[in-house]
Enzyme design. Sequence first.
Site, short mmCIF file in Angstrom:
data_model
loop_
_atom_site.label_atom_id
_atom_site.label_comp_id
_atom_site.label_asym_id
_atom_site.label_seq_id
_atom_site.Cartn_x
_atom_site.Cartn_y
_atom_site.Cartn_z
N GLU A 82 22.05 41.44 39.79
CA GLU A 82 22.01 42.77 39.18
C GLU A 82 22.69 42.79 37.82
O GLU A 82 22.76 43.84 37.18
CB GLU A 82 22.70 43.77 40.11
CG GLU A 82 22.07 43.89 41.48
CD GLU A 82 22.86 44.80 42.39
OE1 GLU A 82 24.08 44.95 42.15
OE2 GLU A 82 22.27 45.36 43.32
N PHE A 83 23.21 41.65 37.37
CA PHE A 83 24.07 41.62 36.20
C PHE A 83 23.41 42.26 34.98
O PHE A 83 23.99 43.16 34.35
CB PHE A 83 24.47 40.17 35.89
CG PHE A 83 25.36 40.04 34.69
CD1 PHE A 83 26.72 40.23 34.79
CD2 PHE A 83 24.83 39.71 33.44
CE1 PHE A 83 27.55 40.11 33.67
CE2 PHE A 83 25.64 39.59 32.33
CZ PHE A 83 27.01 39.79 32.44
N ALA A 139 26.31 41.23 46.41
CA ALA A 139 25.08 40.88 45.68
C ALA A 139 25.31 39.65 44.82
O ALA A 139 26.44 39.23 44.59
CB ALA A 139 24.64 42.06 44.80
N GLY A 140 24.19 39.06 44.37
CA GLY A 140 24.24 38.01 43.37
C GLY A 140 25.02 36.78 43.78
O GLY A 140 24.90 36.26 44.89
N TYR A 161 33.05 42.01 26.88
CA TYR A 161 32.78 41.14 28.03
C TYR A 161 33.29 39.73 27.76
O TYR A 161 33.95 39.12 28.63
CB TYR A 161 31.28 41.11 28.33
CG TYR A 161 30.92 40.15 29.45
CD1 TYR A 161 31.29 40.42 30.76
CD2 TYR A 161 30.25 38.96 29.18
CE1 TYR A 161 30.98 39.54 31.78
CE2 TYR A 161 29.94 38.07 30.21
CZ TYR A 161 30.30 38.36 31.50
OH TYR A 161 30.02 37.49 32.51
N ARG A 219 32.22 47.05 46.82
CA ARG A 219 32.27 48.52 46.88
C ARG A 219 31.25 49.13 47.83
O ARG A 219 31.50 50.16 48.43
CB ARG A 219 32.05 49.10 45.48
CG ARG A 219 33.18 48.84 44.49
CD ARG A 219 32.82 49.35 43.12
NE ARG A 219 31.65 48.64 42.58
CZ ARG A 219 30.98 49.04 41.51
NH1 ARG A 219 31.32 50.14 40.88
NH2 ARG A 219 29.96 48.32 41.07
N ARG A 220 30.10 48.50 47.98
CA ARG A 220 28.97 49.14 48.66
C ARG A 220 28.93 48.78 50.15
O ARG A 220 28.64 47.65 50.53
CB ARG A 220 27.67 48.74 47.96
CG ARG A 220 27.61 49.29 46.54
CD ARG A 220 26.38 48.80 45.80
NE ARG A 220 26.41 47.36 45.58
CZ ARG A 220 25.49 46.71 44.88
NH1 ARG A 220 24.48 47.36 44.35
NH2 ARG A 220 25.59 45.41 44.71
N VAL A 261 37.85 46.59 43.36
CA VAL A 261 38.93 45.69 42.96
C VAL A 261 39.82 46.29 41.88
O VAL A 261 40.92 45.79 41.62
CB VAL A 261 38.40 44.32 42.50
CG1 VAL A 261 37.78 43.56 43.65
CG2 VAL A 261 37.44 44.45 41.32
#
Length: 248
Positions: free
Chosen positions: A185-186, A17-18, A148, A39-40, A61
């Site tokens: 999706e962040f 994604a993204g 973050y 992952r998906r 990861v």
Amino acid sequence: MALELKGAVVAVTGASAGIGRATALALARLGARVVLVARREDELAALARECPGSRAVALDVRDAAAVEAALAHVPCDLLVANAGLALGVDRLPAGDPQEWGVVIDTNVKGVLHALHAVVPGMAARGRGDVVLLGSVAGRQVYPGGNVYCATKHAVRALYEALRLDLAGSGLRFTTVDPGLVGGTEFSRIRMRGDEAKAGAVYQGLEPLAPEDVADAIVYAVTRPPRVNVGEIVLWASAQASTTVVTRR
């Protein structure tokens, strides 16, 4: 003369994604054979159908052994260490240590796991490009960003360490550090699924698009071998800093 990516073997983490997805597509269009890591499985399978010659590898990861098993024997010409996330905007005393662990393990250890799997092979072959997906949060701290921001400062430190530790190896290292990026999706993940809060992050401004970041990555890795584009900082035109944003 710019380097061509046709036939190059590329690994992109966080590819489903993204920014990761946009980067994988951009590299595939240039003829690269992309190892899509995320992952998906469903999203990876769909993306693989858009990237001829690609291979999908479903893993987290944070799992060092899984990353090593998947990538250590892949003769990568380029690694894009993109996987990362943020959880919450709580002030530090109100933060959730379990969420801190997820963010640190993904954003810092996940990068280290990918580097450990891929860089030794590159060094043995005497060539390769490594792109770390940083952030302006690795250059400027902002309220609620605490952990973050700390992880993205760590990514920047890893970039600088790689340049020193592998000087003369034939490898090139780049950090691409974007500001506000929409179309990902962040913020939804950061706001724990609250769509209203996620949307408010971009209200009244035009953020960067994932394709803008992918374009910067492609630019960096297609320069002639004599050129190492080390650091690229991308801001939305409406964003003067991590804390100063013009909304209309």
